[in-house]
Design a protein around this motif. Structure first.
Motif, short mmCIF file in Angstrom:
data_model
loop_
_atom_site.label_atom_id
_atom_site.label_comp_id
_atom_site.label_asym_id
_atom_site.label_seq_id
_atom_site.Cartn_x
_atom_site.Cartn_y
_atom_site.Cartn_z
N ASP A 20 28.34 32.32 9.25
CA ASP A 20 28.17 32.44 10.69
C ASP A 20 29.50 32.67 11.40
O ASP A 20 29.55 33.34 12.44
CB ASP A 20 27.51 31.19 11.26
N ASN A 57 32.13 36.45 9.20
CA ASN A 57 31.02 37.33 8.83
C ASN A 57 31.27 38.08 7.53
O ASN A 57 32.39 38.46 7.21
CB ASN A 57 30.80 38.33 9.97
N SER A 107 18.15 39.52 9.91
CA SER A 107 18.76 38.19 9.95
C SER A 107 17.90 37.13 9.26
O SER A 107 18.38 36.05 8.97
CB SER A 107 18.98 37.76 11.40
N LEU A 159 25.57 25.58 11.31
CA LEU A 159 26.61 26.59 11.26
C LEU A 159 27.20 26.59 9.87
O LEU A 159 27.56 25.53 9.34
CB LEU A 159 27.71 26.31 12.28
#
Length: 87
Positions: free
Chosen positions: A62, A65, A44, A58
């Motif tokens: 996010d 996906n 990540s 965000l």
């Protein structure tokens, strides 16, 4: 986009704090980019997001996906052998 934003941030940081600040941050970026998980696990890069200040944002990725980051895990032994050049 990210490269231009990083360059702008480095220029601003250099003007405010001097030459040492962007150099230190670039060294931290390089160190964080070298740390990765095994090839069959998705990394990540949370530390890189934290350094860039994106850990509280965000974005499109996010919510919707990326298909390449699916939950289907590959064969760990095959992927590791491929990365090490044994296949």
């Amino acid at each position: 986009y990210q490269l231009n934003q990083d360059k702008t941030n480095f220029d601003t940081l250099r003007n405010i704090q001097g030459l040492h600040a962007p150099l230190k941050l670039q060294m931290e970026f390089r160190a964080v980019k070298q740390v990765q998980r095994l090839p069959f696990l998705h990394s990540s890069n949370m530390a890189l997001d934290t350094l860039r200040g994106n850990d509280e944002c965000l974005s499109f990725e996010d919510i919707l996906n990326d298909p390449s980051q699916s939950e289907v895990m590959g064969e760990p032994h095959m992927m590791m052998e491929h990365k090490l050049g044994l296949l």
